[in-house]
Design a protein around this motif. Structure first.
Motif, short mmCIF file in Angstrom:
data_model
loop_
_atom_site.label_atom_id
_atom_site.label_comp_id
_atom_site.label_asym_id
_atom_site.label_seq_id
_atom_site.Cartn_x
_atom_site.Cartn_y
_atom_site.Cartn_z
N LEU A 1 46.95 69.42 15.58
CA LEU A 1 47.12 68.47 16.69
C LEU A 1 48.19 67.43 16.34
O LEU A 1 49.01 67.04 17.17
CB LEU A 1 45.81 67.73 17.00
N VAL A 2 48.15 66.97 15.07
CA VAL A 2 49.14 65.97 14.63
C VAL A 2 50.49 66.65 14.44
O VAL A 2 51.53 66.12 14.84
CB VAL A 2 48.67 65.27 13.34
N LEU A 3 50.46 67.84 13.85
CA LEU A 3 51.69 68.60 13.63
C LEU A 3 52.40 68.86 14.97
O LEU A 3 53.61 68.68 15.10
CB LEU A 3 51.31 69.94 12.99
N ARG A 4 51.63 69.26 15.95
CA ARG A 4 52.16 69.55 17.28
C ARG A 4 52.85 68.31 17.85
O ARG A 4 53.93 68.38 18.42
CB ARG A 4 51.01 69.96 18.18
N GLU A 5 52.20 67.15 17.68
CA GLU A 5 52.75 65.90 18.19
C GLU A 5 54.10 65.59 17.53
O GLU A 5 55.03 65.13 18.18
CB GLU A 5 51.75 64.77 17.94
N LEU A 6 54.16 65.90 16.25
CA LEU A 6 55.37 65.67 15.49
C LEU A 6 56.55 66.45 16.08
O LEU A 6 57.69 65.99 16.09
CB LEU A 6 55.11 66.12 14.05
N PHE A 7 56.27 67.64 16.57
CA PHE A 7 57.33 68.48 17.11
C PHE A 7 57.57 68.26 18.60
O PHE A 7 58.64 68.50 19.11
CB PHE A 7 57.02 69.96 16.84
N GLN A 8 56.52 67.82 19.28
CA GLN A 8 56.61 67.63 20.72
C GLN A 8 57.26 66.30 21.06
O GLN A 8 58.02 66.20 22.01
CB GLN A 8 55.18 67.67 21.30
#
Ligand SMILES: [Zn+2]
Length: 423
Positions: free
Chosen positions: A401-408
């Motif tokens: 979820l955090v990783l996704r935010e980093l890329f989004q």
């Protein structure tokens, strides 16, 4: 640091494609360890202009770095890329009815030690479980030896229903005091870390997309069979949540309209036939009817102690009672798989959670249902797969979820300055 609102998350396709491409590049670099731009182009299939744009963007944001940059290479810079070694860490927590799992590691998932505390968790009253959760987070940070300043954020996966936009749990059954509790806000206030929340099935689906059986798939449906049955729908590489965070509630789709009434108010829900609890009940009924089974020995002849794990063990040894109970689960999941295939036209259906324990036994039954009954226009039958992350999928999903935010979200930026002080 801005958080994407749910409205903007569901936005344009362009944004989905950007996320997808960044994720594909990041994953290819991560898996290779260090990789040249030429090999990266081969691996990802992206055209040179797009690849250059993405790698420049990831380099600018310190998410990746030139491997060997700064080393005295004669005449030219190394063209190998790798994940930035000082990028920081992500803390992930999975809240479940009877336990809590924690994970604190870097973006490379170098050291993936999952800590599990198995005392009752969400089923405890909130005045006991909330302090235990906050203590658990602090203990995880202390024990890991990780510098707090390198933690990019906290991801939390919890049983649904919940509201990801407002960061609250909504009326979770049998979780005293957690109804409408603003868990994200409280965690942010108490820890100081930006926090993201999603339900366990969506989190697990995201984990499969980033690290598991869905890595090479952009469209799939994940069915999580745990205490209940949940689902996560991945469309164009990202979670589809629907208007009210309800998309993917596959456990509460009807597979028998004349069936029993479910706690959700609907009748004949999938969960009533496919949950581990339903399988346990079927085995109990058989034993009460006088059938002989290995499960009796495994449970010390106490039908109240029968667990899904015992049934799985007995079934794998050929026990008839256990296998019959699982067959019914498999048939129900087969019906559900056909329904989601006809609804979403995915590339695959992935099953995860406790069902992974009996994947080899039930998969052929489910695949046969799909082959016979799902609408298909291609020669190749749609694949039903079993999760490779098993019971760890939701906590790895909380990490994602955090990783996704980093890329989004380009504004969600790793605090590299803080890390440089440490050097
Ligand atoms: Zn239901």
């Amino acid at each position: 640091m801005k958080r994407m609102t749910p409205e903007s998350q569901s936005g344009s396709n362009l944004k989905d494609i950007k996320l997808l491409n960044r994720a594909v590049v990041f994953r290819a670099i991560r898996e290779a360890g260090a990789i040249s731009r030429a090999d990266l182009a081969k691996q990802t299939g992206l055209n040179p202009a797009t690849l250059t744009h993405i790698t420049r963007e990831l380099l600018d944001r310190n998410l990746i770095e030139d491997a060997g940059a700064g080393e005295a290479r004669v005449g030219r810079r190394s063209s190998l890329l790798r994940i930035h070694s000082m990028i920081g860490n992500i803390l992930a927590v999975r809240l479940a009815r009877h336990n809590i799992q924690g994970l604190l590691t870097d973006l490379d998932l170098h050291e993936m030690v999952i800590h599990t505390a198995s005392s009752s968790f969400l089923s405890n009253p909130i005045d006991a479980s909330l302090p235990a959760l906050l203590d658990g987070i602090e203990t995880l940070i202390e024990k890991s030896g990780v510098d707090r300043r390198t933690i990019l954020g906290i991801g939390i996966s919890a049983p649904g229903p919940l509201d990801t936009g407002r960061g609250i749990l909504i009326a979770p059954p049998n979780f005293p005091g957690w109804d409408s509790f603003p868990i994200r806000k409280i965690i942010e206030e108490k820890t100081g870390f930006t926090t993201f929340l999603d339900n366990d099935a969506n989190s697990a689906a995201l984990a499969e997309k980033w690290f598991g059986a869905g890595r090479n798939l952009d469209n799939f449906v994940f069915i999580l069979v745990e205490d209940g049955v949940g689902g996560g729908v991945v469309i164009n590489g990202d979670i589809y949540r629907g208007q009210h965070d309800i998309a993917g509630e596959i456990g509460h789709t009807t597979i028998d309209r004349n069936g029993a009434i479910c706690a959700c108010g609907n009748t004949g829900c999938l969960e009533l036939y496919a949950s581990p609890h339903a399988v346990e009940n079927r085995v109990r009924q058989s034993l009460l009817a006088g059938r002989k089974s290995l499960v009796s020995d495994l449970s010390d002849n106490d039908i109240n102690h029968i667990s899904f794990e015992m049934i799985a063990k007995a079934a794998l040894q050929g026990d008839a009672v256990a296998n019959e109970a699982l067959l019914e689960m498999a048939q129900a999941l087969g019906v559900a798989a056909v329904n989601v295939i006809n609804s979403f036209d995915p590339q695959a259906v992935i099953l995860g959670g406790k069902v992974s324990l009996v994947g080899d036994l039930i998969l052929p039954v489910i695949q046969e249902y799909v082959n016979l009954r799902a609408i298909s226009r291609s020669e190749q039958k749609l694949q039903v797969l079993v999760s490779v992350l098993g019971e760890n999928a939701p906590v790895i999903g909380a990490f994602s979820l955090v990783l996704r935010e980093l890329f989004q979200n380009p504004e969600f930026h790793p605090a590299v300055d803080a890390k440089e002080e440490k050097l």
